[in-house]
Design a protein around this motif. Structure first.
Motif, PDB file in Angstrom:
ATOM      1  N   VAL A 174       0.841  -1.190   0.000  1.00 29.06           N
ATOM      2  CA  VAL A 174       0.000   0.000   0.000  1.00 29.06           C
ATOM      3  C   VAL A 174       0.882   1.248   0.000  1.00 29.06           C
ATOM      4  CG1 VAL A 174      -1.831   1.261   1.181  1.00 29.06           C
ATOM      5  CG2 VAL A 174      -1.832  -1.243   1.213  1.00 29.06           C
ATOM      6  N   PHE A 175       1.970   1.212   0.750  1.00 30.54           N
ATOM      7  CA  PHE A 175       2.900   2.341   0.782  1.00 30.54           C
ATOM      8  C   PHE A 175       3.402   2.658  -0.628  1.00 30.54           C
ATOM      9  CE2 PHE A 175       7.275   3.903   0.856  1.00 30.54           C
ATOM     10  CZ  PHE A 175       7.164   5.013   1.668  1.00 30.54           C
ATOM     11  N   VAL A 176       3.831   1.637  -1.352  1.00 32.41           N
ATOM     12  CA  VAL A 176       4.347   1.845  -2.710  1.00 32.41           C
ATOM     13  C   VAL A 176       3.241   2.408  -3.610  1.00 32.41           C
ATOM     14  CG1 VAL A 176       5.246   0.694  -4.765  1.00 32.41           C
ATOM     15  CG2 VAL A 176       6.156   0.107  -2.504  1.00 32.41           C
ATOM     16  N   GLY A 177       2.026   1.854  -3.478  1.00 28.97           N
ATOM     17  CA  GLY A 177       0.919   2.339  -4.288  1.00 28.97           C
ATOM     18  C   GLY A 177       0.573   3.780  -3.989  1.00 28.97           C
ATOM     19  N   LEU A 178       0.615   4.161  -2.722  1.00 27.14           N
ATOM     20  CA  LEU A 178       0.308   5.540  -2.352  1.00 27.14           C
ATOM     21  C   LEU A 178       1.391   6.501  -2.831  1.00 27.14           C
ATOM     22  CD1 LEU A 178      -1.141   5.113   1.258  1.00 27.14           C
ATOM     23  CD2 LEU A 178      -2.398   5.602  -0.856  1.00 27.14           C
ATOM     24  N   CYS A 179       2.639   6.045  -2.854  1.00 31.91           N
ATOM     25  CA  CYS A 179       3.712   6.884  -3.413  1.00 31.91           C
ATOM     26  C   CYS A 179       3.402   7.219  -4.872  1.00 31.91           C
ATOM     27  CB  CYS A 179       5.057   6.169  -3.319  1.00 31.91           C
ATOM     28  SG  CYS A 179       5.753   6.093  -1.662  1.00 31.91           S
ATOM     29  N   ARG A 180       2.990   6.212  -5.616  1.00 32.72           N
ATOM     30  CA  ARG A 180       2.609   6.460  -7.016  1.00 32.72           C
ATOM     31  C   ARG A 180       1.411   7.395  -7.090  1.00 32.72           C
ATOM     32  NH1 ARG A 180       0.435   2.184 -11.688  1.00 32.72           N
ATOM     33  NH2 ARG A 180      -0.834   3.757 -12.761  1.00 32.72           N
ATOM     34  N   GLN A 181       0.467   7.210  -6.172  1.00 34.69           N
ATOM     35  CA  GLN A 181      -0.736   8.035  -6.222  1.00 34.69           C
ATOM     36  C   GLN A 181      -0.425   9.500  -5.950  1.00 34.69           C
ATOM     37  OE1 GLN A 181      -4.063   6.438  -4.093  1.00 34.69           O
ATOM     38  NE2 GLN A 181      -5.372   8.219  -4.488  1.00 34.69           N
ATOM     39  N   VAL A 182       0.479   9.771  -5.028  1.00 40.92           N
ATOM     40  CA  VAL A 182       0.880  11.162  -4.777  1.00 40.92           C
ATOM     41  C   VAL A 182       1.425  11.785  -6.061  1.00 40.92           C
ATOM     42  CG1 VAL A 182       2.495  12.663  -3.547  1.00 40.92           C
ATOM     43  CG2 VAL A 182       1.310  10.843  -2.316  1.00 40.92           C
ATOM     44  N   ALA A 183       2.281  11.027  -6.763  1.00 41.31           N
ATOM     45  CA  ALA A 183       2.834  11.527  -8.024  1.00 41.31           C
ATOM     46  C   ALA A 183       1.725  11.744  -9.056  1.00 41.31           C
ATOM     47  CB  ALA A 183       3.884  10.558  -8.559  1.00 41.31           C
ATOM     48  N   ASP A 184       0.760  10.832  -9.104  1.00 41.90           N
ATOM     49  CA  ASP A 184      -0.367  10.970 -10.036  1.00 41.90           C
ATOM     50  C   ASP A 184      -1.149  12.251  -9.756  1.00 41.90           C
ATOM     51  OD1 ASP A 184       0.237   8.548 -11.227  1.00 41.90           O
ATOM     52  OD2 ASP A 184      -1.325   7.422 -10.162  1.00 41.90           O
ATOM     53  N   GLU A 185      -1.470  12.475  -8.471  1.00 39.58           N
ATOM     54  CA  GLU A 185      -2.266  13.652  -8.132  1.00 39.58           C
ATOM     55  C   GLU A 185      -1.508  14.936  -8.488  1.00 39.58           C
ATOM     56  OE1 GLU A 185      -5.116  12.762  -7.510  1.00 39.58           O
ATOM     57  OE2 GLU A 185      -5.222  11.074  -6.130  1.00 39.58           O
ATOM     58  N   GLU A 227      -6.876   7.134 -12.267  1.00 41.72           N
ATOM     59  CA  GLU A 227      -7.971   6.962 -11.316  1.00 41.72           C
ATOM     60  C   GLU A 227      -8.341   5.484 -11.177  1.00 41.72           C
ATOM     61  OE1 GLU A 227      -8.638   9.385  -9.616  1.00 41.72           O
ATOM     62  OE2 GLU A 227      -8.461  11.224 -10.781  1.00 41.72           O
ATOM     63  N   LYS A 228      -8.280   4.763 -12.282  1.00 44.28           N
ATOM     64  CA  LYS A 228      -8.568   3.329 -12.231  1.00 44.28           C
ATOM     65  C   LYS A 228      -7.551   2.604 -11.357  1.00 44.28           C
ATOM     66  CE  LYS A 228     -10.886   3.104 -16.728  1.00 44.28           C
ATOM     67  NZ  LYS A 228     -10.842   2.568 -18.112  1.00 44.28           N
ATOM     68  N   PHE A 229      -6.290   3.023 -11.437  1.00 47.01           N
ATOM     69  CA  PHE A 229      -5.279   2.421 -10.567  1.00 47.01           C
ATOM     70  C   PHE A 229      -5.575   2.734  -9.104  1.00 47.01           C
ATOM     71  CE2 PHE A 229      -1.470   3.347  -8.028  1.00 47.01           C
ATOM     72  CZ  PHE A 229      -0.992   2.044  -7.874  1.00 47.01           C
ATOM     73  N   HIS A 230      -5.996   3.974  -8.813  1.00 43.04           N
ATOM     74  CA  HIS A 230      -6.281   4.354  -7.427  1.00 43.04           C
ATOM     75  C   HIS A 230      -7.424   3.510  -6.869  1.00 43.04           C
ATOM     76  CE1 HIS A 230      -4.685   8.582  -8.714  1.00 43.04           C
ATOM     77  NE2 HIS A 230      -3.738   7.664  -8.696  1.00 43.04           N
ATOM     78  N   VAL A 231      -8.442   3.254  -7.693  1.00 43.38           N
ATOM     79  CA  VAL A 231      -9.538   2.379  -7.264  1.00 43.38           C
ATOM     80  C   VAL A 231      -9.013   0.970  -6.981  1.00 43.38           C
ATOM     81  CG1 VAL A 231     -11.683   1.267  -7.997  1.00 43.38           C
ATOM     82  CG2 VAL A 231     -11.337   3.706  -8.440  1.00 43.38           C
ATOM     83  N   SER A 232      -8.158   0.477  -7.856  1.00 47.57           N
ATOM     84  CA  SER A 232      -7.623  -0.879  -7.660  1.00 47.57           C
ATOM     85  C   SER A 232      -6.767  -0.962  -6.401  1.00 47.57           C
ATOM     86  CB  SER A 232      -6.810  -1.319  -8.885  1.00 47.57           C
ATOM     87  OG  SER A 232      -5.599  -0.600  -8.994  1.00 47.57           O
ATOM     88  N   LEU A 233      -6.091   0.130  -6.048  1.00 51.00           N
ATOM     89  CA  LEU A 233      -5.301   0.163  -4.816  1.00 51.00           C
ATOM     90  C   LEU A 233      -6.217   0.039  -3.601  1.00 51.00           C
ATOM     91  CD1 LEU A 233      -2.624   0.572  -3.307  1.00 51.00           C
ATOM     92  CD2 LEU A 233      -2.943   3.056  -3.580  1.00 51.00           C
ATOM     93  N   GLY A 234      -7.335   0.749  -3.622  1.00 56.06           N
ATOM     94  CA  GLY A 234      -8.294   0.624  -2.525  1.00 56.06           C
ATOM     95  C   GLY A 234      -8.873  -0.770  -2.436  1.00 56.06           C
TER      96      GLY A 234
END
Length: 297
Positions: free
Chosen positions: A80-91, A173-180
């Protein structure tokens, strides 16, 4: 039997739990009014309304980058940490894309302020949560699914230049949903955790609807102001003035002026943007024509 064992036994299968949660959200959204379902996405947006939505979305992306980044120090789950790092960059990328698009329309975020409902929903509630599950449940389930619904509603109702920006954002956004979804599948394994996830998801949903109605209120104000003084052409359409047009790169901000051309790349002055070869690249950042939008005139 221990308390933990009892909780595990009474919990739903995490995958079933997630699917039921999403189905509940879909049913509740289906029962909403058109205004509550989408941020103006049920009707074509006039120029002033489109700009207001873009400013809201730009603010939202910046807020998301901030509060998701603040979770990282307290996210012990490695995947989850790795996924959230990517999400910060996405946002952050989305913020820059929308800001550049706003600038191409002749405006920016200066002086813009959010409605109180947006602050309570995005800046305060999404930013809170006692652990990873509560945080991700609120934002990456309710929030990101809601964003995708809003984008789907808006795509047919915005100019091509705005649609091109949204189409760059939607895959993230689809990746963020999949992370959740992944976080719930792996960690919502007890009755207590599932109850906390459900509570955060549904509270986020209620705040989301208040936020959408606040957007309708803001749009009404914008319409009233625009009716009195907005005579500019619709976004993505040039005024019929006979003057050369300018196109701005959404990545680096470089401007192609049809009157000037790009002689260093073999494009003579007076060359219309549509006549530039498809393999031409931005002199500054080397992206293609697809990353340029018409600068408002």
């Amino acid at each position: 039997m221990s308390t933990a064992a009892a909780e595990t036994q009474s919990a739903e299968d995490p995958k079933t739990f997630y699917q039921n949660l999403v189905s509940t959200l879909e049913s509740r959204r289906d029962a909403l009014s058109e205004a509550e379902k989408s941020f103006g996405g049920y009707q074509p947006l006039e120029r002033a309304e489109l700009i207001e939505w873009l400013k809201f979305q730009c603010w939202y992306e910046q807020e998301a980058a901030g509060f998701i980044g603040s979770w990282l120090r307290d996210t012990p789950e490695p995947e989850v940490f790795v996924g959230l790092c990517r999400q910060v960059a996405d946002e952050g990328k989305h913020y820059q894309l929308i800001l550049s698009h706003l600038e191409s329309l002749g405006t920016n975020m200066e002086g813009w302020t959010p409605e109180p409902e947006w602050v309570a929903w995005v800046s305060e509630f999404y930013a809170a949560g006692d652990d990873t599950l509560e945080r991700v449940a609120a934002h990456n389930i309710t929030g990101e699914l809601g964003a995708m619904d809003a984008f789907d509603g808006l795509l047919p109702r915005v100019p091509d230049s705005t649609r091109a920006v949204l189409e760059k954002i939607i895959p993230d956004e689809k990746f963020h949903v999949s992370l959740g979804r992944m976080a719930v599948h792996r960690y919502a394994t007890t009755a207590d955790r599932q109850a906390r996830v459900r509570d955060r998801v549904m509270t986020a949903f209620e705040l989301e609807q208040k936020g959408r109605l606040a957007f309708e209120r803001r749009l009404q104000q914008v319409r009233e102001e625009a009716a009195a003084n907005d005579t500019s052409p619709a976004p993505g359409k040039a005024a019929d003035t006979g003057q050369s047009l300018q196109w701005v790169c959404q990545v680096c901000g470089w401007i192609y002026d049809e009157a000037v051309g790009d002689p260093d790349s073999g494009i003579p002055p007076g060359t219309a943007f549509e006549d530039i070869p498809d393999d031409w690249m931005c002199p500054e950042c080397l992206v293609t024509k697809e990353d340029f939008v018409l600068l408002s005139v």
